[in-house]
Design an enzyme around this catalytic site. Structure first.
Site, PDB file in Angstrom:
ATOM      1  N   LYS A 151      -4.361  -9.320   2.785  1.00 23.78           N
ATOM      2  CA  LYS A 151      -3.725  -8.559   1.820  1.00 23.78           C
ATOM      3  C   LYS A 151      -2.305  -9.017   1.627  1.00 23.78           C
ATOM      4  CE  LYS A 151      -4.202  -3.507   0.785  1.00 23.78           C
ATOM      5  NZ  LYS A 151      -4.589  -3.632  -0.465  1.00 23.78           N
TER       6      LYS A 151
HETATM    7  N1  PXG Z   1      -9.907  -4.732  -3.151  1.00 25.22           N
HETATM    8  C1  PXG Z   1      -8.867  -4.998  -3.674  1.00 25.22           C
HETATM    9  C2  PXG Z   1      -8.415  -6.400  -3.864  1.00 25.22           C
HETATM   10  C3  PXG Z   1      -7.738  -4.205  -3.094  1.00 25.22           C
HETATM   11  O1  PXG Z   1      -6.510  -4.476  -3.105  1.00 25.22           O
HETATM   12  C4  PXG Z   1      -9.393  -2.701  -2.169  1.00 25.22           C
HETATM   13  C5  PXG Z   1     -10.411  -3.910  -2.655  1.00 25.22           C
HETATM   14  C6  PXG Z   1      -9.825  -1.383  -1.296  1.00 25.22           C
HETATM   15  O2  PXG Z   1      -9.770  -1.542   0.054  1.00 25.22           O
HETATM   16  P1  PXG Z   1      -9.400  -0.289   0.871  1.00 25.22           P
HETATM   17  O3  PXG Z   1      -8.967  -0.771   2.364  1.00 25.22           O
HETATM   18  O4  PXG Z   1      -8.432   0.377   0.351  1.00 25.22           O
HETATM   19  O5  PXG Z   1     -10.530   0.445   0.911  1.00 25.22           O
HETATM   20  C7  PXG Z   1      -8.202  -3.021  -2.333  1.00 25.22           C
HETATM   21  C8  PXG Z   1      -6.906  -2.019  -1.969  1.00 25.22           C
HETATM   22  C9  PXG Z   1      -3.006   1.338  -5.079  1.00 25.22           C
HETATM   23  C10 PXG Z   1      -3.444   0.016  -4.157  1.00 25.22           C
HETATM   24  O6  PXG Z   1      -1.960   1.909  -5.015  1.00 25.22           O
HETATM   25  C11 PXG Z   1      -4.747  -0.068  -4.159  1.00 25.22           C
HETATM   26  C12 PXG Z   1      -5.229  -1.394  -3.207  1.00 25.22           C
HETATM   27  C13 PXG Z   1      -4.143  -2.340  -3.594  1.00 25.22           C
HETATM   28  C14 PXG Z   1      -3.098  -1.935  -3.809  1.00 25.22           C
HETATM   29  C15 PXG Z   1      -2.463  -0.868  -4.481  1.00 25.22           C
HETATM   30  O7  PXG Z   1      -3.963   2.024  -5.947  1.00 25.22           O
HETATM   31  N2  PXG Z   1      -6.472  -1.326  -2.971  1.00 25.22           N
END
Ligand code: PXG
Length: 286
Positions: A151
């Site tokens: 990430k």
């Molecule tokens: N795929 C990607 C590419 C992500 O960045 C997810 C899936 C979902 O992962 P989690 O661990 O949250 O279930 C993400 C994460 C926001 C925001 O503020 C959300 C993400 C990244 C950056 C900002 O909405 N999602």
């Protein structure tokens, strides 16, 4: 009093929370981050987010100068300083200030930032009506170039896709991998329900190992629902009974239209809503 931000071991007013223009996080996107939620004073899946953060750090050879437990405490301290019990927590660890070249060895001290804010909940309408999404031409970055499991602060791949989605009038955009298989959306993982089976692309489709994705898989298995992590095509999405996205911000959000094809009967699916109810039960239990 304004928002307090944790930066390099101190809690400071947001106006004072700044990094150097020589920080490689800014110059090169050389850093990692997490987006986390707290519900009723408890950070949801804190250990899982911390583990992913430290794994991202390891993958980019960045040593976080803090133990994971200290990191967790710093997140709680930042929430407490802002009197927050329901919060969105953004953690950023950058390579830190260096010189203008790429060499990470010139950056001896990582910058550690924890921002806690009121959550901007997705509009209730998204859950009630479901989303209309599009497949975009920007492919998910190839794992052999940069693993989507990391990430990283280098999110231009996702932003390019998001721009295409916005131009098409959609709040989320679906990205395929370089093999043309379904990967994930710009900030969410994707699932379908078809014939009672829950399916989602496997990690080796080149996706982020979403923490919400893991929770949903566990909930479904706990309900004795068959779960498959296997490659998906957009065709399989078009003809599925149900589709939904998962993410820390979105939780579980129904998808009712993909590239103009109505999914199921065009309303949020029954299984999707059941999973959302179970998910909300978990977050309220802490
Ligand atoms: N795929 C990607 C590419 C992500 O960045 C997810 C899936 C979902 O992962 P989690 O661990 O949250 O279930 C993400 C994460 C926001 C925001 O503020 C959300 C993400 C990244 C950056 C900002 O909405 N999602």
């Amino acid at each position: 009093m304004g928002l307090k931000v944790y930066i390099d071991g101190k809690l400071v007013e947001q106006e004072q929370a700044a990094v150097s223009v020589f920080d490689h996080g800014l110059l090169y996107g050389d850093g990692i981050f997490e987006g986390i939620r707290a519900y009723n004073g408890t950070i949801f899946k804190a250990d899982e987010h911390i583990k992913r953060l430290y794994n991202s750090a390891k993958a980019i050879m960045l040593r976080i100068p803090m133990e994971p437990e200290e990191f967790k405490k710093a997140m709680y301290d930042t929430m407490a300083a802002n009197n927050l019990s329901d919060a969105y927590i953004r953690v950023v660890v950058t390579r830190g200030p260096g010189d203008l070249g790429l060499d990470p060895r010139k950056c001896p001290t990582p910058s550690i930032i924890i921002i806690t804010a009121d959550i901007q909940l997705y509009p209730e309408e998204f859950y009630r009506k479901g989303l209309d999404i599009v497949t975009v031409s920007t492919r998910r970055v190839n794992s052999s170039a940069l693993s989507p499991r990391i990430k990283s602060c280098n999110y231009l791949n996702n932003i390019m896709a998001k721009l295409e989605g916005i131009r098409a009038g959609c709040v989320e955009a679906l990205m395929l991998n370089s093999r043309g298989e379904v990967a994930e959306c710009t900030g969410d993982n994707i699932f379908i329900v078809d014939g009672g089976v829950l399916s989602t692309p496997p990690l080796d489709a080149g996706i982020l190992g979403g923490i919400t994705r893991d929770v949903v898989i566990k909930i479904a298995r706990g309900e004795s629902m068959p779960v498959r992590e296997s490659p998906l095509t957009v065709y399989e999405l078009y003809v599925a009974d149900e589709c939904f996205l998962t993410g820390s911000a979105a939780e579980i959000v129904p998808v009712v239209c993909i590239d103009g094809r109505q999914i199921g009967d065009g309303t949020p699916g029954k299984t999707t809503l059941q999973l959302l109810a179970k998910f909300r039960q978990l977050t309220s239990e802490g």
